[in-house]
Each structure stands twice: as C-alpha cells, then as structure tokens.
Scaffold this motif. Structure first.
Motif, PDB file in Angstrom:
ATOM      1  N   VAL A 114      36.431 -89.350 -19.999  1.00 23.50           N
ATOM      2  CA  VAL A 114      35.242 -89.257 -19.145  1.00 23.50           C
ATOM      3  C   VAL A 114      34.132 -88.560 -19.935  1.00 23.50           C
ATOM      4  O   VAL A 114      32.958 -88.921 -19.844  1.00 23.50           O
ATOM      5  N   VAL A 115      34.526 -87.566 -20.718  1.00 19.71           N
ATOM      6  CA  VAL A 115      33.581 -86.855 -21.580  1.00 19.71           C
ATOM      7  C   VAL A 115      34.116 -86.886 -22.998  1.00 19.71           C
ATOM      8  O   VAL A 115      35.311 -86.630 -23.214  1.00 19.71           O
ATOM      9  N   ARG A 116      33.245 -87.209 -23.945  1.00 14.39           N
ATOM     10  CA  ARG A 116      33.640 -87.043 -25.340  1.00 14.39           C
ATOM     11  C   ARG A 116      32.479 -86.429 -26.126  1.00 14.39           C
ATOM     12  O   ARG A 116      31.412 -87.016 -26.219  1.00 14.39           O
ATOM     13  N   LEU A 117      32.713 -85.233 -26.648  1.00 18.47           N
ATOM     14  CA  LEU A 117      31.738 -84.584 -27.517  1.00 18.47           C
ATOM     15  C   LEU A 117      32.257 -84.668 -28.942  1.00 18.47           C
ATOM     16  O   LEU A 117      33.454 -84.459 -29.180  1.00 18.47           O
ATOM     17  N   SER A 118      31.363 -84.959 -29.867  1.00 24.01           N
ATOM     18  CA  SER A 118      31.766 -85.078 -31.257  1.00 24.01           C
ATOM     19  C   SER A 118      30.721 -84.413 -32.152  1.00 24.01           C
ATOM     20  O   SER A 118      29.563 -84.838 -32.187  1.00 24.01           O
ATOM     21  N   GLY A 119      31.136 -83.329 -32.802  1.00 22.29           N
ATOM     22  CA  GLY A 119      30.260 -82.633 -33.748  1.00 22.29           C
ATOM     23  C   GLY A 119      28.955 -82.149 -33.147  1.00 22.29           C
ATOM     24  O   GLY A 119      27.892 -82.247 -33.766  1.00 22.29           O
ATOM     25  N   VAL A 120      29.008 -81.595 -31.923  1.00 21.94           N
ATOM     26  CA  VAL A 120      27.782 -81.189 -31.224  1.00 21.94           C
ATOM     27  C   VAL A 120      27.304 -79.813 -31.714  1.00 21.94           C
ATOM     28  O   VAL A 120      28.080 -78.848 -31.736  1.00 21.94           O
ATOM     29  N   HIS A 121      26.030 -79.754 -32.098  1.00 23.83           N
ATOM     30  CA  HIS A 121      25.388 -78.500 -32.532  1.00 23.83           C
ATOM     31  C   HIS A 121      24.170 -78.246 -31.663  1.00 23.83           C
ATOM     32  O   HIS A 121      23.421 -79.172 -31.344  1.00 23.83           O
ATOM     33  N   ARG A 122      23.967 -76.975 -31.315  1.00 22.69           N
ATOM     34  CA  ARG A 122      22.731 -76.584 -30.610  1.00 22.69           C
ATOM     35  C   ARG A 122      22.365 -75.177 -31.055  1.00 22.69           C
ATOM     36  O   ARG A 122      23.127 -74.226 -30.844  1.00 22.69           O
ATOM     37  N   HIS A 123      21.228 -75.049 -31.714  1.00 22.55           N
ATOM     38  CA  HIS A 123      20.755 -73.752 -32.186  1.00 22.55           C
ATOM     39  C   HIS A 123      19.577 -73.287 -31.352  1.00 22.55           C
ATOM     40  O   HIS A 123      18.782 -74.099 -30.880  1.00 22.55           O
ATOM     41  N   PHE A 124      19.470 -71.974 -31.191  1.00 26.09           N
ATOM     42  CA  PHE A 124      18.273 -71.358 -30.630  1.00 26.09           C
ATOM     43  C   PHE A 124      17.730 -70.452 -31.726  1.00 26.09           C
ATOM     44  O   PHE A 124      18.315 -69.402 -32.001  1.00 26.09           O
ATOM     45  N   GLY A 125      16.662 -70.885 -32.384  1.00 26.51           N
ATOM     46  CA  GLY A 125      16.202 -70.180 -33.580  1.00 26.51           C
ATOM     47  C   GLY A 125      17.271 -70.324 -34.657  1.00 26.51           C
ATOM     48  O   GLY A 125      17.724 -71.429 -34.954  1.00 26.51           O
ATOM     49  N   GLN A 126      17.692 -69.205 -35.207  1.00 32.42           N
ATOM     50  CA  GLN A 126      18.731 -69.231 -36.239  1.00 32.42           C
ATOM     51  C   GLN A 126      20.137 -69.113 -35.641  1.00 32.42           C
ATOM     52  O   GLN A 126      21.137 -69.210 -36.348  1.00 32.42           O
ATOM     53  N   THR A 127      20.206 -68.880 -34.326  1.00 35.08           N
ATOM     54  CA  THR A 127      21.508 -68.606 -33.701  1.00 35.08           C
ATOM     55  C   THR A 127      22.176 -69.891 -33.222  1.00 35.08           C
ATOM     56  O   THR A 127      21.608 -70.623 -32.404  1.00 35.08           O
ATOM     57  N   PRO A 128      23.387 -70.188 -33.713  1.00 36.87           N
ATOM     58  CA  PRO A 128      24.093 -71.373 -33.210  1.00 36.87           C
ATOM     59  C   PRO A 128      24.785 -71.067 -31.882  1.00 36.87           C
ATOM     60  O   PRO A 128      25.717 -70.282 -31.821  1.00 36.87           O
ATOM     61  N   ALA A 129      24.282 -71.656 -30.795  1.00 34.44           N
ATOM     62  CA  ALA A 129      24.943 -71.482 -29.486  1.00 34.44           C
ATOM     63  C   ALA A 129      26.169 -72.386 -29.403  1.00 34.44           C
ATOM     64  O   ALA A 129      27.188 -72.023 -28.828  1.00 34.44           O
ATOM     65  N   ILE A 130      26.043 -73.591 -29.990  1.00 32.37           N
ATOM     66  CA  ILE A 130      27.173 -74.517 -30.107  1.00 32.37           C
ATOM     67  C   ILE A 130      27.219 -74.956 -31.565  1.00 32.37           C
ATOM     68  O   ILE A 130      26.220 -75.419 -32.117  1.00 32.37           O
ATOM     69  N   ASP A 131      28.390 -74.799 -32.155  1.00 40.03           N
ATOM     70  CA  ASP A 131      28.495 -74.923 -33.603  1.00 40.03           C
ATOM     71  C   ASP A 131      29.560 -75.958 -33.986  1.00 40.03           C
ATOM     72  O   ASP A 131      30.661 -75.614 -34.407  1.00 40.03           O
ATOM     73  N   GLY A 132      29.221 -77.231 -33.766  1.00 42.59           N
ATOM     74  CA  GLY A 132      30.136 -78.289 -34.206  1.00 42.59           C
ATOM     75  C   GLY A 132      31.286 -78.547 -33.244  1.00 42.59           C
ATOM     76  O   GLY A 132      32.427 -78.726 -33.660  1.00 42.59           O
ATOM     77  N   VAL A 133      31.000 -78.570 -31.937  1.00 42.46           N
ATOM     78  CA  VAL A 133      32.067 -78.757 -30.939  1.00 42.46           C
ATOM     79  C   VAL A 133      32.452 -80.229 -30.803  1.00 42.46           C
ATOM     80  O   VAL A 133      31.598 -81.097 -30.617  1.00 42.46           O
ATOM     81  N   SER A 134      33.753 -80.484 -30.900  1.00 42.68           N
ATOM     82  CA  SER A 134      34.320 -81.794 -30.569  1.00 42.68           C
ATOM     83  C   SER A 134      35.350 -81.561 -29.469  1.00 42.68           C
ATOM     84  O   SER A 134      36.219 -80.712 -29.604  1.00 42.68           O
ATOM     85  N   LEU A 135      35.217 -82.300 -28.379  1.00 40.92           N
ATOM     86  CA  LEU A 135      36.081 -82.051 -27.221  1.00 40.92           C
ATOM     87  C   LEU A 135      36.138 -83.304 -26.355  1.00 40.92           C
ATOM     88  O   LEU A 135      35.131 -83.968 -26.149  1.00 40.92           O
ATOM     89  N   THR A 136      37.338 -83.610 -25.864  1.00 40.34           N
ATOM     90  CA  THR A 136      37.511 -84.761 -24.976  1.00 40.34           C
ATOM     91  C   THR A 136      38.057 -84.291 -23.641  1.00 40.34           C
ATOM     92  O   THR A 136      38.972 -83.471 -23.595  1.00 40.34           O
TER      93      THR A 136
ATOM     94  N   ALA B 283      29.657 -85.402  -2.916  1.00 46.02           N
ATOM     95  CA  ALA B 283      28.984 -86.331  -1.994  1.00 46.02           C
ATOM     96  C   ALA B 283      28.772 -87.711  -2.597  1.00 46.02           C
ATOM     97  O   ALA B 283      29.047 -88.733  -1.976  1.00 46.02           O
ATOM     98  N   ALA B 284      28.280 -87.759  -3.825  1.00 43.04           N
ATOM     99  CA  ALA B 284      27.919 -89.044  -4.432  1.00 43.04           C
ATOM    100  C   ALA B 284      29.074 -89.673  -5.224  1.00 43.04           C
ATOM    101  O   ALA B 284      28.850 -90.544  -6.052  1.00 43.04           O
ATOM    102  N   LYS B 285      30.302 -89.222  -4.941  1.00 41.56           N
ATOM    103  CA  LYS B 285      31.513 -89.753  -5.595  1.00 41.56           C
ATOM    104  C   LYS B 285      31.408 -89.700  -7.130  1.00 41.56           C
ATOM    105  O   LYS B 285      31.441 -90.725  -7.807  1.00 41.56           O
ATOM    106  N   PRO B 286      31.275 -88.479  -7.675  1.00 42.18           N
ATOM    107  CA  PRO B 286      31.095 -88.345  -9.120  1.00 42.18           C
ATOM    108  C   PRO B 286      32.379 -88.669  -9.889  1.00 42.18           C
ATOM    109  O   PRO B 286      33.477 -88.631  -9.339  1.00 42.18           O
ATOM    110  N   ALA B 287      32.206 -88.965 -11.172  1.00 33.88           N
ATOM    111  CA  ALA B 287      33.359 -89.191 -12.053  1.00 33.88           C
ATOM    112  C   ALA B 287      33.867 -87.868 -12.615  1.00 33.88           C
ATOM    113  O   ALA B 287      35.018 -87.750 -13.021  1.00 33.88           O
ATOM    114  N   LEU B 288      32.978 -86.865 -12.637  1.00 33.31           N
ATOM    115  CA  LEU B 288      33.286 -85.579 -13.271  1.00 33.31           C
ATOM    116  C   LEU B 288      32.775 -84.451 -12.392  1.00 33.31           C
ATOM    117  O   LEU B 288      31.642 -84.507 -11.900  1.00 33.31           O
TER     118      LEU B 288
END
Length: 359
Positions: free
Chosen positions: A21-43, A172-177
C-alpha cells in the motif's frame, strides 16, 4: 532461533513488493543542513499493522507529512497503492489523500459540530448527499461502539470516546491506509488498551492497512505485526515484533525496550562485581518453542545446579519470548558449561557479573 530482522540496504523480500500500500525508496528530506529523513526505504503491506517507533525528533512526523503530500521529499520515491506521488500537483494529490485516513493525538474534532457531523465531514467535502452521509456515519459509529452518541457534541465525550469519533471519521471515505499519529499518547492506560483493541478489530474486520506512529513500545507490542525503528531520520532496525523484542540488534532499540523488558532486580544488580568469584549472574534471552523447556534441561547439565533469580516467558504474536536471570555457582566449570549449553540451544547469553555468596 534465527532472527528475522532486516536492515537498510538489504533487498526487500519479494512478497513485500506485491501488495504494497505504501512503498518508500531512498527518501530524503532536509531542513537547512539538518536531515529530517535520511534515505528511508520502507514498505507497508496490504492488511498489516506496521508500527513505526522512534523518540521525539527521530523523523516520524516528517515521514507522515511526506506520505500525505504535506512535505515534498528532496529526493527518493513515495508510492501509495502503486502511484508515485512525489511529483503530483496539489490538485492531483487530492484523490491520493482521500485514500489515507488519519487519527491524531489530540483528536482534532470540530467542537461546534455533533459527533455524526464530525464523522460525516469528509463525505460532505466529497459531495455525498446528506442522507448517504448520515447513513455512513451511523454505520461507523456502530463499528466504534458509539451508536448512542450521534447527536452529542465533543465536549460531552471522554478522551477515549473522542478518539473513537476520530477513528470513525478517518474511516468515512473507506481509505486504503490508516495513519495513526501518536493516537493513544493523550489517553490513560485502560483507554489506550480499549482503543488498540478497536484498531486491531477494525484491521481484522475490514482488512485495513494501518501505519502506527508511536514512541511507546507497549503500543507496538500490543497491536503491530511488524516494527520499524527510526532514529535520526534512518530506519535502523525492522522485523516482526516478536523477533525484534526477543533480540534487539541496536542500542536505540534496546534502550526503547528497557521500560517493558524484564530487568535484573535492583538489589541483585547493586551487588554485581567484575571479579570472577562467587555466583556468575547470566542474562538469558530465547525465543521460540524451546523457551519453556530450556531451564529444565540446564538442570541436568550442571552438577552444581543453578539458581533462577528472576524472569519468565512472554507471548508476542503467539511466539514464546523468554528472558531469565540465573546464578551459576563456580563448581566444575559451571558457568562455562551453562553458557555452552544455553548457546547450543539458541539462547543469547550475557555475563552480567558476579555476586559473592547468595542473596
């Protein structure tokens, strides 16, 4: 017994790719120089409850915001039900967001609306007729055990009842997740247990996929099928709940488990010495079907016997997970024989120290 952990960098098993239902692959998110998410892969697989656990600031909230498109990753792939969402416009994200229900720590109910109006709100936004909205709200309030509260206002409800309304609204809206963001953190232990039972029941009845974000190991232990541990924006450990609890591989996981794992009693811990004299105190961890029989077999192995100081067998996901503390006298190589026997039978053994004489 072998562990079933996997780590970042290892290939996901073939099964996980099929019904993700969810697949993350190599996800990065920085705020300035700070990595909040640093290469997350998750299913997150269809129909499972995955617990994502980490301390404050570990990256859990940013990860959730990336999943529903409120944050854009700097790089990496996020797929919801097979659809890549990272490049979508706000307008294109709307149908994806409708597939994701959310429940929050502080409920986020509208105080000026009744319970049934709160539950029906997502359907009003989607353009459902009033008759259909209220019928769906009634069905969901029945599911969460609040049929009699449809006309009440949130201020008349307890915390647990408010969270039940939040769950009904999210469905209510019959979500998948269903994303649960620290949904039980504001509740007392008894209410937390009831809400977790409800989520487990909904997961079973509806086959609903749940991603449970929490900092509480007890929540994971109670409800999740798998657990992923996040620290400093990275997934540092992942596996079935019982295997991670039985044999945590990282210091962060061990530290987070410390509050609910059996510990050596303080009065014994206070007397531990490094000098190898007197009893050797062993910490023994074992999971699987041998757990209940191991100590009986150890008795026959040691001529000088041993002393059971503390511990017992827990059951997580129908698996036996044992943690014992034993004292072995220094007779006839007793400690060495004990360790060899225990390790031969799949136990993880740690020499904690020595106590001169008995307690």
């Amino acid at each position: 017994m072998t562990s079933h952990h996997s780590f970042v960098g290892q290939p996901a098993d073939a099964e996980s790719g099929r019904d993700a239902v969810v697949r993350l692959s190599g996800v990065h998110r920085h705020f300035g120089q700070t990595p909040a998410i640093d290469g997350v892969s998750l299913t997150v697989r269809k129909g499972e409850i995955l617990g994502l656990i980490g301390r404050s600031g570990a990256g859990k909230s940013t990860l959730i915001r990336c999943l529903n498109g409120l944050e854009r990753p700097d790089r990496g792939s996020i797929q919801i039900e097979g659809r890549e969402i990272t490049g979508l416009s706000e307008e294109e994200l709307q149908p994806v967001r409708r597939r994701i229900g959310m429940i929050f720590q502080h409920f986020n109910l509208l105080s000026a609306k009744t319970v049934e109006e709160n539950v029906a709100l997502p359907l009003k936004i989607e353009g459902w007729t009033k008759e259909k909205r209220l019928a769906r709200a009634a069905e969901l309030l029945d599911l969460v055990g609040l049929s009699g509260k449809a006309k009440s206002y949130p201020k008349a409800l307890s915390g647990g009842q408010k969270q039940r309304v939040g769950i009904a609204r999210a469905l209510a809206a019959k979500p998948a997740l269903l994303l649960s963001d620290e949904a039980t953190s504001a509740l007392d232990p008894e209410t937390t247990a009831a809400i977790l039972d409800l989520l487990k029941d909904i997961n079973a009845k509806l086959g609903l996929t749940i991603l449970l974000i929490t900092h509480e190991m007890e929540v994971i232990r109670t409800i999740a099928d798998r657990v992923a541990v996040i620290d400093a924006g990275r997934i540092i450990e992942e596996g079935s709940v019982w295997s991670v609890f039985a044999n945590p591989h990282t210091e962060t996981t061990r530290s987070m488990l410390a509050g609910i794992r059996t510990k050596l009693p303080p009065h014994v811990a206070a007397r531990l010495e490094g000098e190898p004299k007197g009893e050797t105190i062993l910490g023994v961890d074992l999971s699987g079907p041998n757990a209940g029989y191991l100590l009986a077999g150890l008795s026959g192995e040691l001529s000088g016997g041993f002393r059971l100081i503390h511990g017992g067998i827990d059951h997580i996901q129908q698996q036996s997970v044992a943690r014992f503390f034993i004292g072995v006298p220094p007779l006839a190589e007793g400690p060495a024989r004990a360790i060899a026997y225990l390790e031969r039978h799949g136990a993880k053994v740690e020499v904690l120290g020595h106590v001169p004489g008995h307690d």
